[in-house]
Scaffold this motif. Structure first.
Motif, PDB file in Angstrom:
ATOM      1  N   ALA A   2     -27.879  79.104 102.238  1.00 57.48           N
ATOM      2  CA  ALA A   2     -26.777  79.887 102.788  1.00 57.48           C
ATOM      3  C   ALA A   2     -25.884  78.998 103.648  1.00 57.48           C
ATOM      4  O   ALA A   2     -26.324  77.977 104.181  1.00 57.48           O
ATOM      5  CB  ALA A   2     -27.327  81.042 103.613  1.00 57.48           C
ATOM      6  N   ALA A   3     -24.644  79.440 103.757  1.00 53.85           N
ATOM      7  CA  ALA A   3     -23.667  78.658 104.508  1.00 53.85           C
ATOM      8  C   ALA A   3     -24.045  78.500 105.983  1.00 53.85           C
ATOM      9  O   ALA A   3     -23.896  77.402 106.531  1.00 53.85           O
ATOM     10  CB  ALA A   3     -22.278  79.280 104.367  1.00 53.85           C
ATOM     11  N   PRO A   4     -24.539  79.544 106.689  1.00 57.15           N
ATOM     12  CA  PRO A   4     -24.919  79.334 108.103  1.00 57.15           C
ATOM     13  C   PRO A   4     -26.061  78.326 108.273  1.00 57.15           C
ATOM     14  O   PRO A   4     -26.051  77.527 109.205  1.00 57.15           O
ATOM     15  CB  PRO A   4     -25.347  80.721 108.584  1.00 57.15           C
ATOM     16  CG  PRO A   4     -24.686  81.679 107.657  1.00 57.15           C
ATOM     17  CD  PRO A   4     -24.589  80.969 106.348  1.00 57.15           C
ATOM     18  N   ASP A   5     -27.037  78.364 107.360  1.00 58.09           N
ATOM     19  CA  ASP A   5     -28.131  77.393 107.427  1.00 58.09           C
ATOM     20  C   ASP A   5     -27.618  75.978 107.169  1.00 58.09           C
ATOM     21  O   ASP A   5     -28.042  75.019 107.817  1.00 58.09           O
ATOM     22  CB  ASP A   5     -29.217  77.728 106.400  1.00 58.09           C
ATOM     23  CG  ASP A   5     -29.942  79.017 106.719  1.00 58.09           C
ATOM     24  OD1 ASP A   5     -29.932  79.418 107.910  1.00 58.09           O
ATOM     25  OD2 ASP A   5     -30.516  79.612 105.789  1.00 58.09           O
ATOM     26  N   LEU A   6     -26.706  75.881 106.223  1.00 56.72           N
ATOM     27  CA  LEU A   6     -26.124  74.585 105.890  1.00 56.72           C
ATOM     28  C   LEU A   6     -25.313  74.036 107.059  1.00 56.72           C
ATOM     29  O   LEU A   6     -25.370  72.843 107.358  1.00 56.72           O
ATOM     30  CB  LEU A   6     -25.250  74.719 104.638  1.00 56.72           C
ATOM     31  CG  LEU A   6     -24.880  73.449 103.912  1.00 56.72           C
ATOM     32  CD1 LEU A   6     -26.131  72.705 103.464  1.00 56.72           C
ATOM     33  CD2 LEU A   6     -24.017  73.764 102.716  1.00 56.72           C
ATOM     34  N   ARG A   7     -24.573  74.926 107.742  1.00 56.05           N
ATOM     35  CA  ARG A   7     -23.795  74.498 108.908  1.00 56.05           C
ATOM     36  C   ARG A   7     -24.711  74.048 110.051  1.00 56.05           C
ATOM     37  O   ARG A   7     -24.417  73.075 110.742  1.00 56.05           O
ATOM     38  CB  ARG A   7     -22.884  75.619 109.378  1.00 56.05           C
ATOM     39  CG  ARG A   7     -21.725  75.880 108.456  1.00 56.05           C
ATOM     40  CD  ARG A   7     -20.863  77.017 109.011  1.00 56.05           C
ATOM     41  NE  ARG A   7     -19.991  77.564 108.016  1.00 56.05           N
ATOM     42  CZ  ARG A   7     -18.775  77.092 107.752  1.00 56.05           C
ATOM     43  NH1 ARG A   7     -18.317  76.065 108.422  1.00 56.05           N
ATOM     44  NH2 ARG A   7     -18.039  77.649 106.820  1.00 56.05           N
ATOM     45  N   ALA A   8     -25.815  74.754 110.258  1.00 57.92           N
ATOM     46  CA  ALA A   8     -26.754  74.359 111.308  1.00 57.92           C
ATOM     47  C   ALA A   8     -27.380  73.000 110.998  1.00 57.92           C
ATOM     48  O   ALA A   8     -27.521  72.148 111.886  1.00 57.92           O
ATOM     49  CB  ALA A   8     -27.833  75.422 111.457  1.00 57.92           C
ATOM     50  N   LEU A 175     -19.641  75.601  98.255  1.00 60.25           N
ATOM     51  CA  LEU A 175     -20.048  76.960  98.557  1.00 60.25           C
ATOM     52  C   LEU A 175     -18.853  77.808  99.024  1.00 60.25           C
ATOM     53  O   LEU A 175     -18.700  78.964  98.627  1.00 60.25           O
ATOM     54  CB  LEU A 175     -21.138  76.993  99.619  1.00 60.25           C
ATOM     55  CG  LEU A 175     -22.561  76.694  99.161  1.00 60.25           C
ATOM     56  CD1 LEU A 175     -23.506  76.672 100.354  1.00 60.25           C
ATOM     57  CD2 LEU A 175     -23.024  77.736  98.161  1.00 60.25           C
ATOM     58  N   GLU A 176     -18.016  77.219  99.880  1.00 62.69           N
ATOM     59  CA  GLU A 176     -16.871  77.934 100.394  1.00 62.69           C
ATOM     60  C   GLU A 176     -15.817  78.187  99.309  1.00 62.69           C
ATOM     61  O   GLU A 176     -15.193  79.236  99.255  1.00 62.69           O
ATOM     62  CB  GLU A 176     -16.254  77.208 101.580  1.00 62.69           C
ATOM     63  CG  GLU A 176     -17.108  77.273 102.822  1.00 62.69           C
ATOM     64  CD  GLU A 176     -16.541  76.452 103.955  1.00 62.69           C
ATOM     65  OE1 GLU A 176     -15.586  75.666 103.728  1.00 62.69           O
ATOM     66  OE2 GLU A 176     -17.046  76.584 105.085  1.00 62.69           O
ATOM     67  N   SER A 177     -15.619  77.205  98.435  1.00 64.11           N
ATOM     68  CA  SER A 177     -14.633  77.392  97.359  1.00 64.11           C
ATOM     69  C   SER A 177     -15.157  78.373  96.301  1.00 64.11           C
ATOM     70  O   SER A 177     -14.384  79.099  95.697  1.00 64.11           O
ATOM     71  CB  SER A 177     -14.299  76.051  96.710  1.00 64.11           C
ATOM     72  OG  SER A 177     -15.422  75.512  96.050  1.00 64.11           O
ATOM     73  N   GLY A 178     -16.475  78.409  96.109  1.00 68.38           N
ATOM     74  CA  GLY A 178     -17.060  79.343  95.151  1.00 68.38           C
ATOM     75  C   GLY A 178     -17.023  80.791  95.688  1.00 68.38           C
ATOM     76  O   GLY A 178     -16.911  81.751  94.918  1.00 68.38           O
ATOM     77  N   ALA A 179     -17.110  80.941  97.010  1.00 74.11           N
ATOM     78  CA  ALA A 179     -17.095  82.272  97.620  1.00 74.11           C
ATOM     79  C   ALA A 179     -15.674  82.817  97.686  1.00 74.11           C
ATOM     80  O   ALA A 179     -15.482  84.037  97.748  1.00 74.11           O
ATOM     81  CB  ALA A 179     -17.703  82.226  99.019  1.00 74.11           C
ATOM     82  N   ALA A 180     -14.694  81.952  97.704  1.00 73.49           N
ATOM     83  CA  ALA A 180     -13.312  82.414  97.845  1.00 73.49           C
ATOM     84  C   ALA A 180     -12.707  82.915  96.573  1.00 73.49           C
ATOM     85  O   ALA A 180     -13.073  83.123  95.558  1.00 73.49           O
ATOM     86  CB  ALA A 180     -12.431  81.276  98.340  1.00 73.49           C
TER      87      ALA A 180
END
Length: 180
Positions: A2-8, A175-180
């Motif tokens: 997940a994006a939050p885990d990846l950011r952490a 991940l961000e481009s795929g979610a958008a």
């Protein structure tokens, strides 16, 4: 992931990279200080003993290394450099010197001179009673050698951290481009 885990994970990796860079900068400053101290002590010794007493003409004809630099791999596959005294034997050097059987009686031959088990102190090349500044110079350069090995290990860890950071950033962008 997940994006939050990846950011952490990205944040923790970035913090570790910044700590490593700060440590590298401190070691560089310490190395520069040791080298400057070594050259200053060497010039003091040349002044005390005379310029002809401390120079390349006093070097031994056959020099033996005092230390060796070994590499080993850490758990995460990175190389680590360490400085080891040359007198310490590695497992390959321990054991019989000859692979063949020896003849107990019979022909006697002159024994071959073996290299000295412990390397001699290079300061003895310059005489028995050397000035304290020459010993200080030797100590400063030896400390600098240990710092250089630590810096090399740290630079490998920093380059590995940068590549990991770049990979996580690319994954996060996908991940961000795929979610958008």
């Amino acid at each position: 992931m997940a994006a939050p885990d990846l950011r952490a994970k990205l944040d923790s990796l970035l913090l570790q990279l910044l700590r490593d860079l700060e440590e590298l900068e401190a070691k560089r400053a310490a190395l520069n200080t040791r080298v400057e101290e070594g050259w200053l002590s060497l010039s003091k010794a040349r002044y005390a003993m005379g310029t002809k007493s401390v120079g390349p003409l006093q070097y031994a004809s056959r020099m033996e290394p005092q230390v060796c630099v070994y590499t080993s791999e850490t758990q995460n596959g990175l190389q680590k450099f360490r400085v080891v005294r040359a007198s310490a034997q590695t497992p390959e050097e321990v054991g019989p010197r000859e692979a063949a059987l020896r003849r107990r009686k019979g022909l006697t031959r002159t024994p071959e001179p073996e290299p000295s088990p412990a390397p001699r102190d290079p300061l003895n090349w310059f005489g028995i009673l050397v000035p304290h500044s020459l010993r200080q110079a030797q100590g400063s350069f030896q400390e600098g050698l240990h710092l250089a090995a630590d810096m090399a290990s740290l630079q490998i860890r920093i380059s590995w951290g940068r590549s990991q950071l770049q990979g996580l950033q690319d994954t996060l962008k996908q991940l961000e481009s795929g979610a958008a």
